[in-house]
Motif scaffolding. Structure first.
Motif, mmCIF file in Angstrom:
data_model
loop_
_atom_site.group_PDB
_atom_site.id
_atom_site.type_symbol
_atom_site.label_atom_id
_atom_site.label_comp_id
_atom_site.label_asym_id
_atom_site.label_seq_id
_atom_site.Cartn_x
_atom_site.Cartn_y
_atom_site.Cartn_z
ATOM 1 N N UNK A 63 0.822 -1.308 0.151
ATOM 2 C CA UNK A 63 -0.045 0.044 0.160
ATOM 3 C C UNK A 63 0.850 0.929 -0.284
ATOM 4 N N UNK A 64 0.973 2.179 -0.779
ATOM 5 C CA UNK A 64 1.433 3.778 -1.116
ATOM 6 C C UNK A 64 0.923 4.535 0.054
ATOM 7 N N UNK A 65 1.977 5.367 1.196
ATOM 8 C CA UNK A 65 1.995 6.063 1.934
ATOM 9 C C UNK A 65 1.097 7.132 1.856
ATOM 10 N N UNK A 66 -0.426 7.214 2.491
ATOM 11 C CA UNK A 66 -1.259 8.200 2.337
ATOM 12 C C UNK A 66 -1.228 9.248 3.662
ATOM 13 N N UNK A 67 -1.406 10.331 3.925
ATOM 14 C CA UNK A 67 -1.389 10.907 5.168
ATOM 15 C C UNK A 67 -2.896 11.018 5.742
ATOM 16 N N UNK A 68 -3.333 11.504 4.221
ATOM 17 C CA UNK A 68 -4.727 11.889 4.436
ATOM 18 C C UNK A 68 -6.097 10.203 4.387
ATOM 19 N N UNK A 69 -5.796 9.677 3.649
ATOM 20 C CA UNK A 69 -6.158 7.807 4.334
ATOM 21 C C UNK A 69 -6.268 7.512 2.767
ATOM 22 N N UNK A 70 -6.497 7.748 1.892
ATOM 23 C CA UNK A 70 -6.538 6.698 1.059
ATOM 24 C C UNK A 70 -5.753 6.091 0.669
ATOM 25 N N UNK A 71 -6.906 4.634 0.194
ATOM 26 C CA UNK A 71 -6.236 3.715 -0.012
ATOM 27 C C UNK A 71 -5.136 2.806 -1.473
ATOM 28 N N UNK A 72 -4.157 3.201 -0.920
ATOM 29 C CA UNK A 72 -3.394 2.826 -2.643
ATOM 30 C C UNK A 72 -2.918 1.524 -2.294
ATOM 31 N N UNK A 73 -3.314 0.363 -4.233
ATOM 32 C CA UNK A 73 -2.477 -0.792 -3.354
ATOM 33 C C UNK A 73 -1.972 -1.595 -5.155
ATOM 34 N N UNK A 74 -1.010 -1.537 -4.686
ATOM 35 C CA UNK A 74 -0.475 -2.596 -6.171
ATOM 36 C C UNK A 74 -0.067 -4.199 -5.652
ATOM 37 N N UNK A 134 8.038 5.853 -14.624
ATOM 38 C CA UNK A 134 9.160 7.007 -13.044
ATOM 39 C C UNK A 134 10.038 6.833 -12.827
ATOM 40 N N UNK A 135 10.539 7.058 -12.097
ATOM 41 C CA UNK A 135 11.337 7.049 -11.157
ATOM 42 C C UNK A 135 10.398 6.361 -10.296
ATOM 43 N N UNK A 136 11.156 5.301 -8.788
ATOM 44 C CA UNK A 136 9.969 5.095 -8.045
ATOM 45 C C UNK A 136 9.971 6.632 -6.820
ATOM 46 N N UNK A 137 9.405 7.678 -7.349
ATOM 47 C CA UNK A 137 9.163 8.464 -6.131
ATOM 48 C C UNK A 137 7.997 7.849 -4.652
ATOM 49 N N UNK A 138 7.679 7.471 -4.653
ATOM 50 C CA UNK A 138 6.144 6.986 -4.001
ATOM 51 C C UNK A 138 7.244 6.134 -2.524
ATOM 52 N N UNK A 139 6.427 6.718 -1.704
ATOM 53 C CA UNK A 139 6.744 5.513 -0.414
ATOM 54 C C UNK A 139 5.750 4.690 0.154
ATOM 55 N N UNK A 140 6.016 3.318 0.174
ATOM 56 C CA UNK A 140 4.834 2.449 0.184
ATOM 57 C C UNK A 140 4.517 2.518 2.319
ATOM 58 N N UNK A 141 3.252 2.364 2.763
ATOM 59 C CA UNK A 141 3.459 2.354 4.125
ATOM 60 C C UNK A 141 4.546 1.331 5.018
ATOM 61 N N UNK A 142 4.359 1.861 5.803
ATOM 62 C CA UNK A 142 5.367 0.787 6.803
ATOM 63 C C UNK A 142 4.435 -0.486 7.476
ATOM 64 N N UNK A 143 5.001 -1.434 6.958
ATOM 65 C CA UNK A 143 4.666 -3.187 6.894
ATOM 66 C C UNK A 143 4.181 -3.495 5.603
ATOM 67 N N UNK A 144 4.191 -3.052 4.989
ATOM 68 C CA UNK A 144 3.403 -3.340 3.715
ATOM 69 C C UNK A 144 4.106 -3.957 2.355
ATOM 70 N N UNK A 145 5.222 -2.983 2.541
ATOM 71 C CA UNK A 145 5.903 -3.599 1.110
ATOM 72 C C UNK A 145 6.460 -5.097 1.526
ATOM 73 N N UNK A 146 5.717 -5.932 0.410
ATOM 74 C CA UNK A 146 6.965 -7.324 0.329
ATOM 75 C C UNK A 146 6.884 -7.518 -1.382
#
Length: 147
Positions: free
Chosen positions: A11-22, A122-134
């Protein structure tokens, strides 16, 4: 064995609460080592916030990796977002112990009018949410001709 691969979900990190998953399940067979455009598999992405959002499923048409970085592209085969219908999109993943990162073509390219070539993102500019990246990247090694 495989010549290259990209698998995993985050999941991508979003402080506003968006749920974005790849999610990725992309592979390049050993027999196709010299041709990354023979990659197979799919990847999915979704973005939801409240009652708004959508998803896309993409059929992989190219995969290149180097070290812990992967670039995968493909054509959207299923979506509920009209802008993505039949569009080629690309995603870049950086598989790193400090927190995986991700980038994508639609940050700067309009999926309806801009033609994204295979194996481009593009370059990998987004951070994934802590604990979700595998994410797991299997590095590709091009075999250079000796003559």
């Amino acid at each position: 064995t495989e010549a290259a691969a990209l698998t995993g979900t985050a999941k991508l990190y979003r402080p506003a609460g968006d749920d974005i998953t790849f999610s990725f399940d992309a592979h390049l067979a050993e027999k196709d080592r010299q041709d990354p455009m023979k990659a197979t598999g799919t990847f999915r992405f979704s973005h939801y916030k409240g009652d708004w959002g959508g998803y896309a499923k993409v059929k992989v048409d190219c995969l290149t990796t180097g070290g812990k970085v992967a670039v995968v592209s493909g054509v959207v085969v299923e979506t509920d977002v009209k802008e993505f219908r039949k569009a080629r999109v690309g995603v870049t993943v950086h598989d790193t112990p400090g927190g995986d990162r991700l980038g994508y073509t639609w940050m700067t390219a309009d999926p309806q009018k801009d033609k994204v070539p295979p194996c481009l993102s593009g370059a990998p500019f987004e951070k994934v949410e802590k604990g979700t990246g595998d994410f797991k990247v299997v590095p590709w090694e091009f075999v250079y001709p000796t003559e």
